[in-house]
Design an enzyme around this catalytic site. Structure first.
Site, PDB file in Angstrom:
ATOM      1  N   GLU A  19      -2.290   0.854  -5.952  1.00 19.33           N
ATOM      2  CA  GLU A  19      -1.577   1.584  -4.596  1.00 19.33           C
ATOM      3  C   GLU A  19      -0.204   2.087  -5.577  1.00 19.33           C
ATOM      4  OE1 GLU A  19      -1.437  -0.429  -1.147  1.00 19.33           O
ATOM      5  OE2 GLU A  19      -3.437  -0.268  -1.021  1.00 19.33           O
ATOM      6  N   GLU A  52     -10.430  -1.515  -1.417  1.00 17.46           N
ATOM      7  CA  GLU A  52      -9.736  -2.355  -0.472  1.00 17.46           C
ATOM      8  C   GLU A  52     -10.221  -1.718   1.117  1.00 17.46           C
ATOM      9  OE1 GLU A  52      -5.511  -3.481  -0.340  1.00 17.46           O
ATOM     10  OE2 GLU A  52      -5.772  -3.498  -2.553  1.00 17.46           O
TER      11      GLU A  52
HETATM   12  O1  AHR Z   1      -4.792  -6.609   0.916  1.00 19.51           O
HETATM   13  C1  AHR Z   1      -3.436  -6.581   1.095  1.00 19.51           C
HETATM   14  C2  AHR Z   1      -2.801  -5.495   0.347  1.00 19.51           C
HETATM   15  O2  AHR Z   1      -2.966  -4.199   1.082  1.00 19.51           O
HETATM   16  C3  AHR Z   1      -2.958  -5.434  -1.196  1.00 19.51           C
HETATM   17  O3  AHR Z   1      -1.969  -6.351  -1.967  1.00 19.51           O
HETATM   18  C4  AHR Z   1      -2.356  -3.838  -1.116  1.00 19.51           C
HETATM   19  O4  AHR Z   1      -3.056  -3.424  -2.207  1.00 19.51           O
HETATM   20  C5  AHR Z   1      -2.731  -3.047   0.234  1.00 19.51           C
HETATM   21  O5  AHR Z   1      -1.653  -2.642   0.596  1.00 19.51           O
END
Ligand code: AHR
Length: 501
Positions: free
Chosen positions: A174, A293
């Site tokens: 990210e 994610e």
């Molecule tokens: O999964 C939780 C968090 O969400 C992770 O660390 C990040 O990559 C995202 O914002």
């Protein structure tokens, strides 16, 4: 008379062979995911390494093929060297991403041992926040080089003779987000990712690399970010990542369950951008998608504001999922399957305690959240070829969406085992949906079981005390003359399993 939906399945109408890595998950050094989650020395179920065997058993039930590690936001401040070598010499560090203290008791080698115990590959992330190409190439050398060099010999001196040959690597996390340690512009990230990718592959040409896409579809830089990053990295990477979390903030279930349509649109947009860069470069290579994610994440946001800064493994992001969350997760899994030709990796974020299907009590039991079930069903029964069904369904409009089909469904054909599985969600709040599925050239296929996840209480959750949200196999699917018929109960997740008898 209940509403009707139709599907047509043909063996030859294929989207693609499914890459099993779409059933991946994620373990970050965050909250109680590692400490108190997968690892709790002193727990009655802990093995000699301190790993909880009850958790291992549940992860195995899920058949998780791939686990992303060690972050997430955490990785952008992580020195991998802190987590290898004698445990008593490892430093305690402030983790600025989550404002906690990292003890480094668990590091790369311990995690690799755990991954082996659950039969999963690891999707390793490198730090492109505070570190850069040097730490990235050293980690590849430490993990994948056979021996005879500084870092590979360091690994051997740590008791690991054989290289791990980790295949999939994430180039940071990210990096478009201002919350990220070492946040970058698209050009800054594109350049560092390009150079890191280049030298990581010089160390090990067999690896596959994932460049960071946007943190979610609402980021102001979305689309331009992907285009710029891929413009720099196209020749060096195989994947671009997507992240997305949803929440029922307005408490409008029809709108909430439609959010997988937005996920679908997000995926299609990223495919277009990747293909635009391919065209621009007159390239031959298709960049695939790593949706590394995805999940529901909103229940715990308020309680997390109360966490004492710099604690060790506090209970962060401990969303307790209800029944409607399981339905949305089911819709999201179906959406991933519908894009099996381009989404080759996906990671449910996360696996244990932190926005997770598996929860643990300190010194107590592990238990299954509502979302455990659709994730398990697709992972276990969704291997093979993603079919391209023709679906017609009644539709509705909601606050943010139009033409939302009541039936969200797809099917997977496993030629080797001669099995056909239909995954289906009925989004209707009021009544059962009558499904007719024409399976024409699947001759001789019979129903094995019709699994249903349903509940009268939309907000029902599970806990260590019990799992009121759990599937049953009393679904009424039957097959006759090449036609599967079933009533999908109102608001339900369904798995109709057929096999050639
Ligand atoms: O999964 C939780 C968090 O969400 C992770 O660390 C990040 O990559 C995202 O914002």
């Amino acid at each position: 008379m209940s509403k009707k939906a139709k599907m047509i399945l043909e063996k030859d109408f294929k989207i693609s062979e499914i890459d099993n890595r779409i059933y991946g998950s994620f373990v970050e050094h965050l909250g109680r995911a590692v400490y108190g989650g997968i690892y709790e020395p002193g727990h009655p179920q802990a093995d000699e390494m301190g790993f909880r065997q009850d958790v291992i058993e549940m992860v195995k039930e899920l058949q998780v093929p791939l686990v992303r590690y060690p972050g997430g936001n955490f990785v952008s401040g992580y020195n991998w060297e802190d987590g290898v070598g004698p445990v008593e010499q490892r430093p305690r560090r402030l983790d600025l991403a989550w404002r906690t203290t990292e003890t480094n008791e668990i590091g790369t080698n311990e995690f690799m041992k755990w991954a082996k115990l659950v039969n999963a590959e690891v999707n390793m992330a490198v730090n492109l926040g505070t570190r850069g190409i040097d730490a990235a190439r050293s980690l590849v050398e430490y993990m994948n080089h056979p021996g005879g060099s500084y870092y590979s010999d360091l690994r051997i001196s740590h008791g690991i003779k054989e290289p791990y040959n980790v295949k999939t690597w994430c180039l940071g996390n990210e990096m478009d987000g201002p919350w990220q340690i070492g946040h970058k512009t698209a050009v800054e990230y594109g350049r560092i990712a390009q150079e890191a990718a280049k030298v990581m592959k010089w160390v090990d040409p067999n690896i596959e690399l994932v460049a960071c896409g946007s943190s979610n579809r609402s980021m102001p830089t979305f689309a331009d970010w992907e285009a710029t990053v891929l413009d720099h990295t196209y020749d060096h990477v195989e994947f671009i990542s997507l992240h997305q979390y949803y929440g029922n903030y307005d408490n409008e279930i029809s709108n909430y369950l439609a959010m997988s349509l937005e996920m679908d649109d997000f995926i299609q947009s990223v495919i277009s951008i990747a293909d635009y860069i391919k065209a621009k470069k007159r390239g031959k290579k298709k960049i695939n998608l790593s949706f590394d994610e995805w999940n529901v994440w909103y229940h715990s946001k308020e309680q997390d504001k109360l966490i004492e800064p710099w604690s060790v493994a506090p209970p962060q992001l401990e969303d307790v999922y209800n029944f409607e969350d399981a339905l949305l997760v089911g819709c999201m899994l179906i959406t991933l399957l519908k894009h099996a030709d381009r989404v080759k990796i996906a990671c449910l974020a996360q696996l244990v305690n932190v926005i997770a299907p598996i929860m643990t009590e300190e010194n107590g039991p592990a238990w299954k959240q509502t979302i455990f079930y659709p994730y398990m069903h697709t992972s276990v029964y969704g291997r093979g070829v993603a079919l391209n069904p023709i679906v017609s369904s009644p539709k509705y409009d909601s606050k943010d969406f139009t033409d939302v089909p009541l039936l969200e469904s797809t099917a997977v054909y496993n030629e080797e085992n001669e099995q056909l599985t239909i995954f289906a969600v009925n989004r209707d709040l009021q009544e059962g949906l009558h499904l007719e599925c024409d399976i024409r050239n699947f001759e001789g296929y019979k129903i094995v079981e019709h699994i249903v996840l349903e509940n009268d209480e939309i907000k029902q959750t599970n806990s260590a005390q019990g799992t009121p949200v759990a599937p049953h196999t009393n679904g009424n699917a039957v097959v006759e003359n090449g036609l599967v018929t079933a009533v999908l109960p109102k608001l339900s997740w369904n798995v109709i399993r057929l096999a050639k008898k």
